[in-house]
Scaffold this motif. Structure first.
Motif, PDB file in Angstrom:
ATOM      1  N   THR A 131       0.865  -1.171   0.000  1.00  0.00           N
ATOM      2  CA  THR A 131       0.000   0.000   0.000  1.00  0.00           C
ATOM      3  C   THR A 131       0.906   1.227   0.000  1.00  0.00           C
ATOM      4  O   THR A 131       1.865   1.291   0.770  1.00  0.00           O
ATOM      5  CB  THR A 131      -0.919  -0.004   1.227  1.00  0.00           C
ATOM      6  OG1 THR A 131      -1.766  -1.154   1.158  1.00  0.00           O
ATOM      7  CG2 THR A 131      -1.780   1.246   1.270  1.00  0.00           C
ATOM      8  N   PHE A 132       0.613   2.168  -0.873  1.00  0.00           N
ATOM      9  CA  PHE A 132       1.534   3.285  -1.044  1.00  0.00           C
ATOM     10  C   PHE A 132       0.778   4.593  -1.233  1.00  0.00           C
ATOM     11  O   PHE A 132      -0.427   4.626  -1.526  1.00  0.00           O
ATOM     12  CB  PHE A 132       2.461   3.054  -2.234  1.00  0.00           C
ATOM     13  CG  PHE A 132       1.750   2.927  -3.553  1.00  0.00           C
ATOM     14  CD1 PHE A 132       1.455   4.057  -4.322  1.00  0.00           C
ATOM     15  CD2 PHE A 132       1.382   1.681  -4.049  1.00  0.00           C
ATOM     16  CE1 PHE A 132       0.804   3.950  -5.531  1.00  0.00           C
ATOM     17  CE2 PHE A 132       0.721   1.561  -5.263  1.00  0.00           C
ATOM     18  CZ  PHE A 132       0.432   2.696  -6.009  1.00  0.00           C
ATOM     19  N   LEU A 133       1.523   5.667  -1.081  1.00  0.00           N
ATOM     20  CA  LEU A 133       1.019   7.001  -1.362  1.00  0.00           C
ATOM     21  C   LEU A 133       1.577   7.410  -2.713  1.00  0.00           C
ATOM     22  O   LEU A 133       2.777   7.615  -2.877  1.00  0.00           O
ATOM     23  CB  LEU A 133       1.471   7.967  -0.268  1.00  0.00           C
ATOM     24  CG  LEU A 133       0.777   9.333  -0.214  1.00  0.00           C
ATOM     25  CD1 LEU A 133      -0.714   9.167   0.040  1.00  0.00           C
ATOM     26  CD2 LEU A 133       1.412  10.193   0.873  1.00  0.00           C
ATOM     27  N   GLY A 134       0.689   7.480  -3.700  1.00  0.00           N
ATOM     28  CA  GLY A 134       1.105   7.898  -5.029  1.00  0.00           C
ATOM     29  C   GLY A 134       1.235   9.407  -5.103  1.00  0.00           C
ATOM     30  O   GLY A 134       0.552  10.138  -4.385  1.00  0.00           O
ATOM     31  N   ILE A 135       2.131   9.870  -5.955  1.00  0.00           N
ATOM     32  CA  ILE A 135       2.403  11.304  -6.085  1.00  0.00           C
ATOM     33  C   ILE A 135       2.475  11.676  -7.559  1.00  0.00           C
ATOM     34  O   ILE A 135       3.196  11.037  -8.333  1.00  0.00           O
ATOM     35  CB  ILE A 135       3.746  11.679  -5.413  1.00  0.00           C
ATOM     36  CG1 ILE A 135       3.730  11.340  -3.920  1.00  0.00           C
ATOM     37  CG2 ILE A 135       4.065  13.155  -5.628  1.00  0.00           C
ATOM     38  CD1 ILE A 135       5.057  11.607  -3.217  1.00  0.00           C
ATOM     39  N   ASN A 136       1.743  12.694  -7.930  1.00  0.00           N
ATOM     40  CA  ASN A 136       1.935  13.251  -9.261  1.00  0.00           C
ATOM     41  C   ASN A 136       3.125  14.204  -9.182  1.00  0.00           C
ATOM     42  O   ASN A 136       3.006  15.340  -8.712  1.00  0.00           O
ATOM     43  CB  ASN A 136       0.686  13.996  -9.741  1.00  0.00           C
ATOM     44  CG  ASN A 136       0.813  14.421 -11.197  1.00  0.00           C
ATOM     45  OD1 ASN A 136       1.909  14.568 -11.724  1.00  0.00           O
ATOM     46  ND2 ASN A 136      -0.318  14.609 -11.854  1.00  0.00           N
ATOM     47  N   SER A 137       4.268  13.732  -9.636  1.00  0.00           N
ATOM     48  CA  SER A 137       5.518  14.485  -9.466  1.00  0.00           C
ATOM     49  C   SER A 137       5.698  15.573 -10.525  1.00  0.00           C
ATOM     50  O   SER A 137       6.756  16.207 -10.591  1.00  0.00           O
ATOM     51  CB  SER A 137       6.710  13.533  -9.508  1.00  0.00           C
ATOM     52  OG  SER A 137       6.796  12.893 -10.778  1.00  0.00           O
ATOM     53  N   THR A 138       4.675  15.771 -11.342  1.00  0.00           N
ATOM     54  CA  THR A 138       4.789  16.801 -12.384  1.00  0.00           C
ATOM     55  C   THR A 138       3.809  17.952 -12.172  1.00  0.00           C
ATOM     56  O   THR A 138       3.732  18.853 -13.006  1.00  0.00           O
ATOM     57  CB  THR A 138       4.533  16.189 -13.774  1.00  0.00           C
ATOM     58  OG1 THR A 138       3.174  15.730 -13.856  1.00  0.00           O
ATOM     59  CG2 THR A 138       5.466  15.026 -14.031  1.00  0.00           C
ATOM     60  N   ALA A 139       3.056  17.929 -11.053  1.00  0.00           N
ATOM     61  CA  ALA A 139       2.001  18.929 -10.874  1.00  0.00           C
ATOM     62  C   ALA A 139       2.143  19.687  -9.564  1.00  0.00           C
ATOM     63  O   ALA A 139       2.422  19.097  -8.520  1.00  0.00           O
ATOM     64  CB  ALA A 139       0.625  18.250 -10.913  1.00  0.00           C
ATOM     65  N   GLY A 140       1.948  20.981  -9.609  1.00  0.00           N
ATOM     66  CA  GLY A 140       1.874  21.804  -8.412  1.00  0.00           C
ATOM     67  C   GLY A 140       3.117  21.717  -7.541  1.00  0.00           C
ATOM     68  O   GLY A 140       4.233  21.479  -8.030  1.00  0.00           O
ATOM     69  N   PRO A 141       2.942  21.900  -6.233  1.00  0.00           N
ATOM     70  CA  PRO A 141       4.087  21.873  -5.311  1.00  0.00           C
ATOM     71  C   PRO A 141       4.868  20.567  -5.371  1.00  0.00           C
ATOM     72  O   PRO A 141       6.088  20.558  -5.163  1.00  0.00           O
ATOM     73  CB  PRO A 141       3.437  22.066  -3.939  1.00  0.00           C
ATOM     74  CG  PRO A 141       2.126  22.718  -4.210  1.00  0.00           C
ATOM     75  CD  PRO A 141       1.677  22.202  -5.533  1.00  0.00           C
ATOM     76  N   LEU A 142       4.182  19.445  -5.687  1.00  0.00           N
ATOM     77  CA  LEU A 142       4.844  18.136  -5.677  1.00  0.00           C
ATOM     78  C   LEU A 142       5.801  17.934  -6.840  1.00  0.00           C
ATOM     79  O   LEU A 142       6.501  16.922  -6.888  1.00  0.00           O
ATOM     80  CB  LEU A 142       3.791  17.027  -5.661  1.00  0.00           C
ATOM     81  CG  LEU A 142       2.944  16.985  -4.385  1.00  0.00           C
ATOM     82  CD1 LEU A 142       1.785  16.026  -4.544  1.00  0.00           C
ATOM     83  CD2 LEU A 142       3.804  16.586  -3.186  1.00  0.00           C
ATOM     84  N   ALA A 143       5.854  18.884  -7.767  1.00  0.00           N
ATOM     85  CA  ALA A 143       6.869  18.814  -8.822  1.00  0.00           C
ATOM     86  C   ALA A 143       8.260  19.069  -8.270  1.00  0.00           C
ATOM     87  O   ALA A 143       9.266  18.729  -8.903  1.00  0.00           O
ATOM     88  CB  ALA A 143       6.543  19.820  -9.921  1.00  0.00           C
ATOM     89  N   ASP A 144       8.320  19.641  -7.061  1.00  0.00           N
ATOM     90  CA  ASP A 144       9.597  19.890  -6.390  1.00  0.00           C
ATOM     91  C   ASP A 144       9.980  18.639  -5.586  1.00  0.00           C
ATOM     92  O   ASP A 144       9.258  18.215  -4.685  1.00  0.00           O
ATOM     93  CB  ASP A 144       9.458  21.089  -5.452  1.00  0.00           C
ATOM     94  CG  ASP A 144      10.806  21.577  -4.917  1.00  0.00           C
ATOM     95  OD1 ASP A 144      11.631  20.739  -4.500  1.00  0.00           O
ATOM     96  OD2 ASP A 144      11.017  22.812  -4.885  1.00  0.00           O
ATOM     97  N   GLU A 145      11.139  18.078  -5.933  1.00  0.00           N
ATOM     98  CA  GLU A 145      11.608  16.855  -5.271  1.00  0.00           C
ATOM     99  C   GLU A 145      11.696  17.031  -3.761  1.00  0.00           C
ATOM    100  O   GLU A 145      11.420  16.093  -3.000  1.00  0.00           O
ATOM    101  CB  GLU A 145      12.965  16.466  -5.848  1.00  0.00           C
ATOM    102  CG  GLU A 145      13.576  15.207  -5.248  1.00  0.00           C
ATOM    103  CD  GLU A 145      14.917  14.871  -5.868  1.00  0.00           C
ATOM    104  OE1 GLU A 145      15.951  15.267  -5.283  1.00  0.00           O
ATOM    105  OE2 GLU A 145      14.934  14.242  -6.949  1.00  0.00           O
ATOM    106  N   ARG A 146      12.050  18.211  -3.307  1.00  0.00           N
ATOM    107  CA  ARG A 146      12.206  18.428  -1.868  1.00  0.00           C
ATOM    108  C   ARG A 146      10.870  18.306  -1.124  1.00  0.00           C
ATOM    109  O   ARG A 146      10.833  17.801   0.006  1.00  0.00           O
ATOM    110  CB  ARG A 146      12.840  19.802  -1.619  1.00  0.00           C
ATOM    111  CG  ARG A 146      14.281  19.910  -2.109  1.00  0.00           C
ATOM    112  CD  ARG A 146      14.749  21.351  -2.143  1.00  0.00           C
ATOM    113  NE  ARG A 146      13.998  22.142  -3.120  1.00  0.00           N
ATOM    114  CZ  ARG A 146      14.265  23.413  -3.389  1.00  0.00           C
ATOM    115  NH1 ARG A 146      15.259  24.038  -2.769  1.00  0.00           N
ATOM    116  NH2 ARG A 146      13.544  24.071  -4.294  1.00  0.00           N
TER     117      ARG A 146
END
Length: 512
Positions: A278-293
């Motif tokens: 079970t995991f937390l998926g992340i859209n790494s290309t959108a909004g604040p979550l595009a920032d790796e930090r």
């Protein structure tokens, strides 16, 4: 101890003979006279969901669908209860030197439920049809398959466009359909009146209600012990447990917080570690979550151990890899970033995060037991370090559709991946290399997924280690835990849970 179904033991020629007095079988959910040896054996399974698409094994590759397909059809190979690949329609299989060609030898005594023999032509037709069906779920698992041929009635050759060492695992997931029947009926017609070669044959399907099968007395592996098998769709957790307690269900998946109640009700609780994460998926290309930090801050903010202990009553194992410990590709000594709220806050400050709301979407019921409670706990962890979270619950079907679009999810989502093949290639491809859940869009992870297909053994594990470390750094997916699958079971039912969480009922029985 290794538990294998009687179907597999017969395949291997090691079935034990019954001795002594005949076993007196009793019906449970079927409601027949429990003292009669001639009473029908009607087994009812309470399942969480039904197939998301039409229940056609060419089209649908959902876990809900596999419960049906593993009983109605056969596959070239089969997984035993512990997840090891065993012979089924195929008696043997061999690769060439670079894993670009695989040759399978078939049994010569298999018939479909309409009496027609199953031959290599049916296998070729099945795989070719998948290849030419753009909306087939299974197509994503076969993107390396270039062609399939049948030199004779009992030999099938798969030619791949690139090396693929785990190919036999893929063949455990694809059910074989009869070319003549499928061609005559088409996908929709076949879904309504399917013909397979498995231990059970089709009776009826009521969308949203149940899917009913009956014993195939002519099954090549030996007839099952039960007469009728019903998969009843019961999405509500309490309803599933109450169904087993009342006797309207014989077996059902229950939630971790229901185990104590189940044990005190007179039903059995049978458990084993699941094969998913079970995991937390992340859209790494959108909004604040595009920032790796900011993604790394999300990782550091969540206390997996506490989540398992408090929300899941300890009935799970914290896991920081997308692959469960019992699945090929898990790296036993790879460890991800730890719980560190101070580090999370520092990362948010460095990224200049100013409190923009980030959505967290989850299913209110369905694949993940206690999904709402898990989502709320995660939101609490994130808000504690300063991340603003907007919770959005919905039904499982809606969430799945949004996830698979790879464009609708704008922030975080709670999901699970449990590979029916017991091999890490499936979740790796799906999450990191252009699959239906690939929000990472990372050339690095995609290259590593491709590389693990070209090697085997320790060399392959080394690539999976690099993939895990790439995710530790990029925080594209935040793994949370591998759940323990708990089932409420009638004490009258002889049945052992499988590591893949699916139901192969060929050896289930009622005891007197």
């Amino acid at each position: 101890m290794t538990h294998r179904s009687s179907r597999i033991r017969r395949m291997l020629g090691a079935a034990a003979a019954l001795t002594g007095a005949a076993l007196v079988l009793s019906a449970c959910a079927g409601g027949s006279d429990a003292g009669s040896t001639s009473a029908p054996q009607n087994l009812t399974i309470g399942v969480v969901a039904e197939p998301e698409k039409s229940p056609d094994p060419i089209i649908d590759g959902s876990l809900a669908g596999y419960n049906i397909y593993y009983n109605l059809f056969d596959q070239l190979t089969v997984l035993d209860a512990d997840g090891a690949i065993q012979p089924s329609l195929a008696t043997s299989w061999t690769p060439n030197d670079d894993f670009t060609q695989w040759t399978f030898t078939l049994r010569d005594d298999v018939k479909f439920q309409d009496g027609e023999p199953l031959t290599a032509a049916d296998v070729v037709f099945t795989y070719e049809t998948v290849l030419h069906t753009p909306d087939s779920d299974n197509l994503g698992y076969m993107d390396m398959l270039e062609s399939v041929s049948a030199p004779d009635d009992h030999t099938v050759v798969f030619d791949l466009d690139s090396s693929f060492s785990p190919w036999p695992s893929i063949t455990t997931a694809q059910s074989i359909v009869p070319e003549k029947v499928y061609t005559a009926l088409g996908s929709e017609g076949f879904a309504a009146a399917p013909v397979g070669s498995g231990p059970f044959s089709f009776v009826s399907w009521n969308r949203g209600v149940d899917y009913v099968l009956k014993r195939n007395d002519d099954y090549w592996g030996g007839a099952p012990k039960i007469d009728t098998l019903t998969f009843q769709t019961v999405s509500d957790e309490e309803a599933r447990l109450n169904g087993v307690i009342s006797g309207s269900l014989d077996v059902a998946l229950i939630s971790p917080n229901q185990v104590t109640s189940a044990e005190g009700s007179g039903v059995d609780v049978r458990s084993r570690a699941a094969n998913g994460t079970t995991f937390l998926g992340i859209n790494s290309t959108a909004g604040p979550l595009a920032d790796e930090r900011i993604r790394q801050a999300v990782w550091h903010a969540i206390d997996r151990e506490a989540l398992v202990k408090t929300v899941l009553s300890g009935r799970a194992v914290a896991n920081d890899q997308i692959i469960a410990a019992n699945v090929a590709g898990y790296v036993s000594d790879a460890t991800g970033p730890g719980y560190d709220p101070a580090a999370a806050k520092a990362l948010l400050t460095a990224a200049g995060y100013t409190g923009e709301a980030i959505p967290l979407e989850y299913a209110t019921s369905g694949r993940i037991p206690m999904s709402a409670e898990v989502a709320q706990a995660i939101a609490g962890y994130l808000e504690a370090v300063g991340i603003t979270v907007t919770l959005s619950g919905m039904d499982q079907s809606t969430l799945s559709s949004r996830i698979y679009s790879t464009v609708d999810m704008k922030g975080l989502y709670l999901n699970t991946w449990a590979p029916s093949t017991m091999d890490g290639d499936m979740p790796a491809t799906n999450l990191f290399a252009g699959g239906q859940n690939d929000y990472a869009k990372s050339p690095e992870t995609a290259a590593l997924v491709a590389k693990q297909r070209t090697v085997a053994g320790d060399d392959r594990i080394a690539v999976f280690r690099a993939l895990a470390e790439a995710n530790f750094q990029g925080a594209y997916i935040v793994p949370l835990f591998t759940p323990e699958a708990d089932y409420a079971v009638s004490p009258k039912v002889t049945w052992t849970p499988r590591v893949d969480g699916l139901f192969d009922l060929s050896d289930a029985a009622f005891t007197g």
